[in-house]
Every structure is written in C-alpha cells, then in structure tokens.
Design an enzyme around this catalytic site. Structure first.
Site, mmCIF file in Angstrom:
data_model
loop_
_atom_site.group_PDB
_atom_site.id
_atom_site.type_symbol
_atom_site.label_atom_id
_atom_site.label_comp_id
_atom_site.label_asym_id
_atom_site.label_seq_id
_atom_site.Cartn_x
_atom_site.Cartn_y
_atom_site.Cartn_z
ATOM 1 N N SER A 48 0.840 -1.206 0.000
ATOM 2 C CA SER A 48 0.000 0.000 0.000
ATOM 3 C C SER A 48 0.867 1.245 0.000
ATOM 4 C CB SER A 48 -0.910 0.000 1.233
ATOM 5 O OG SER A 48 -1.732 -1.143 1.255
ATOM 6 N N GLU A 69 0.713 -2.931 13.633
ATOM 7 C CA GLU A 69 -0.385 -2.848 12.670
ATOM 8 C C GLU A 69 -1.682 -3.361 13.275
ATOM 9 O OE1 GLU A 69 -1.378 -4.025 8.008
ATOM 10 O OE2 GLU A 69 0.407 -4.831 8.981
#
Length: 422
Positions: free
Chosen positions: A182, A265
């Site tokens: 990403s 995360e």
C-alpha cells in the site's frame, strides 16, 4: 527530567492551538453525534481515488501532522530526543479526545504505516544513527514509508517469502518481488523483509532493511482495484544494491522485526488523535445513519447497534494494551492479534448492522446523503480479514501464545527453506 505540566493546563494550551489551526465541529457534534448532511461522508475501507486526488488527500494529512509537530502534539508520549513531548500516555489520550472535537484532514493508510508502524519499529530495532535520523522524519510524516512484506508465492505465510538478499561486502543485493504494498508509489522509504539464508528453517533465514524506494533496479507498478483506485502496488527488485547501514536489526532478525511491525499494525488504538476518523467508518456515523432513516427506535436494530458499540469499546480496551507497549518502545505482544481480530470482526458486524439499517438503499443509490456511501464499507471490510495477518493466523497466535494450546501441525517446521515444496 522536568515534571509533567498539569493536565488541565496542557489541555488549555492544546485547545488554544487547535482553535488557531482547525475548525471546531458543530455544537453538539461529539463522539456519538454528528450533524447529518454536512461535510464529507466517507466510510470506505479502501480509497477509490485518482492518483492526483489521493496525493492531495495524503498531503493534507502530512501537513496536519507537521503542523502538530511544531508543538510536539504529533508524538506526545514519545521521548523528547525523538521529537516528542515525553509526557505520560494519559496526556496523549486526552489530546486525542480533544482533537476529535475539531475538523481535521482525513487519514490515509500510508500516513498511518509511516507514523504508527515503521517509526516505532525503527525505534525498537534501529541503530542510534537510524533512530536519530529516520524516526523524526517518519513521526512527522515528512517522508513516507511502505511495507515490503507480502509476496505472490507466500500468501499468508510471511515466513515463506523468497525475495533474496545476498551479502556482497558492505552491501546486499536484493532480487525478488513484493505485492499488495500500500502506498509504495507515494513512499520515500520501504521496510523490506528478505531471505538471506535459504539453508536454514524459514523463520531463521530472513533479514530486515529500511531502504529508499528510488534505488536503481526498483520498479513500482500500481494495481488497479475493483473499487477504481490503485492504492496497492507490486514492487520488483532487480539487483538492487542496499548498503549494510540500511539493515534493520541484526542479520537473521527479519522475522522478529516483521512480527513487531505487524504487532503495531494490529494495534488500532488512536489515542493521540490521528485525524479524520476511523478507517471504514465510525460508531457515530452508523448511529447517525440509523437516526436519519428513522429506524433507531426499532428494537431489533437497536440490539444490532448495541452489539457494534459494545464490540467497539471492548476492542478499544484491548488495543490500549498494545498501545502501551508501543509507547514504551517494546515489541507488541499477542494482545495485538486479539485487538486486530476484534477490529475485523467489528467491521463485519458494522456491515451487518448497516445492512439492516439501510436495506435496499445500501445497493440502490437514492441520492440521499450518507446512505449509498456505505456500500464502499461493505465491499471493503472483508479485505481486512487478510491485511496484517489473516484471521486464521491471529487465532493460531492467540491459541498457542495466550491459551497454551498445542501448536498447529507444521510439516516444514524443521526443514530448511530450500527443501520446502513450493
């Protein structure tokens, strides 16, 4: 070390700062309420923007972080030598609650990866030089980062990756491919996990690096998503030379570094105020939608809403444990897996609730503000069951490391990576 200021005094100064740089939300618009029909209504999980629009969104998030950094509000509970204020986490949580009362730029995954994943990872594993040089850049979002973890042939088994890093004197030569990276096209840096030794078990033969994304031999190709955007990328390395000074942690620490980043995360707390709200929509947006369409008094709908709210609060409390480890500069523990699992389950629960709230208006665009937009949430939410480690991986971690259950059978546990069938 100087004494922390009085919390009320700290909040008064922060209020003056926010009044100067941001607009207050409308009267009565707080965590559980919003003014219906006003402003942007975004509950998407993945962006569906043109590259220019996505760059502009990302730039607004960077600018806001850098504005806060002038006063240290971007890293309230980080050490002063890394650009923070060195205050207790209670101050960061209080500031986060305060900032949510103001209209601030929307968040972006690449911004979050930089400030909340890779910055703390470098803090844990970086050399003194790396911490002094890179952490302030990442925390202020002056320079952005991406993760270079996933590969086409590894699936959810990160330890099965095949991207090679071969030592050549004071350099490493990188060859291989990464995918689903990403924000790689917007990033100045990348956290790369590569295999340096194929002759040991797969978890042992990996090394981590933090590398510039413009090194010769690096190719970034955006992937067109069904949503219309291209946030994800595939990245190719062809004889890319990386100085050993860019290695993150010791040789062979790649698995440990990766787990630490993934632990961050899986921490979805946002006590310091990330700006712009929650990925995939928030509880107050769900509640406001139910009120707007007039079904909030229905007992079945109310039960669904209460379940979403309860799940959201439980996830917040669990995630705070991981956040405390992150603020202390320690690797995240299995609490991150529990928080991540609760978060993805909560997103799916929100999908179920909004489906009951909107009915056909979810899939038929009536033009009503804040209704058809929920389709982007429903379509995107399942993707986070994979991102950051699949739900199945999280359950294995919880079962083995928290509950002490027998480990899942692994036929490749004692085999060298080179000998594992692929």
């Amino acid at each position: 070390m100087s004494a922390a200021p009085d919390l009320d005094e700290f909040l008064a100064e922060a209020t003056a700062f926010l009044d100067e740089h941001a607009e207050r939300r409308s009267s009565g618009e707080h965590d559980d309420e919003m003014v219906w029909g006003k402003g942007e209504f975004d509950v998407s999980v993945f962006h569906a923007l043109s590259e220019n629009d996505e760059r502009a969104l990302l730039q607004r998030a960077q600018d806001w972080t850098q504005t806060k950094a002038e006063r240290g509000y971007h890293a309230i509970d980080w050490p002063t030598e890394l650009g923070g204020l060195g205050l207790p986490s209670a101050y960061a949580r209080a500031y986060g609650r305060l900032e949510r009362g103001y209209q601030t730029p929307a968040g972006h995954e690449t911004h979050s990866v930089t400030t909340r994943l890779i910055a703390p990872t470098v803090r844990v594993f970086g050399t003194d030089e790396q911490r002094a040089d890179l952490v302030p850049r990442f925390l202020t979002a002056r320079e952005l980062c991406c993760q270079l973890f996933s590969e086409p042939g590894a699936g959810s088994d990160l330890a099965g990756l095949s991207c090679r890093a071969e030592r050549d004197g004071d350099e490493w030569v990188i060859n291989g491919q990464k995918v689903w990276s990403s924000g790689a096209q917007f990033s100045r840096w990348g956290e790369l996990i590569a295999r340096h030794d194929p002759d040991v078990v797969k978890h042992k033969g990996m090394t981590a690096f933090v590398i510039p994304m413009d090194l010769p031999g690096t190719t970034i190709r955006p992937i067109k998503q069904m949503s219309g955007g291209s946030s994800f990328n595939e990245v190719f390395f062809d004889d890319v030379r990386v100085p050993d000074s860019m290695r993150l942690g010791d040789v062979g620490d790649g698995w440990k570094v990766a787990l630490t980043t993934l632990g961050f995360e899986r921490d979805h707390s946002d006590s310091a105020g990330g700006g712009g709200g929650r990925v995939g929509g928030s509880w107050r947006q769900l509640l406001a939608t139910a009120r707007a369409v007039g079904v909030n008094a229905d007992p079945v709908v109310r039960q669904r809403l209460a379940r979403v709210y309860a799940d959201h609060r439980i996830e917040q409390f669990v995630s705070r444990r991981s956040a405390d480890l992150r603020r202390a500069g320690q690797p995240a523990g299995p609490e991150g897996s529990l928080g991540k699992l609760l978060w993805t389950n909560g997103m799916n629960g929100m999908s179920d609730a909004i489906s009951a709230v909107l009915g056909a208006a979810l899939v038929a665009d009536t033009g009503a503000w804040g209704t058809y937009e929920w389709g982007a949430h429903v379509l995107g939410a399942p993707g986070y069951r994979i991102a950051g480690g699949s739900d199945e991986v999280q359950r294995n971690i919880i079962g083995e490391r928290v509950l002490g259950l027998p480990a899942e059978p692994r036929v490749d546990k004692d085999a060298a990576w080179r000998d594992v069938p692929r």
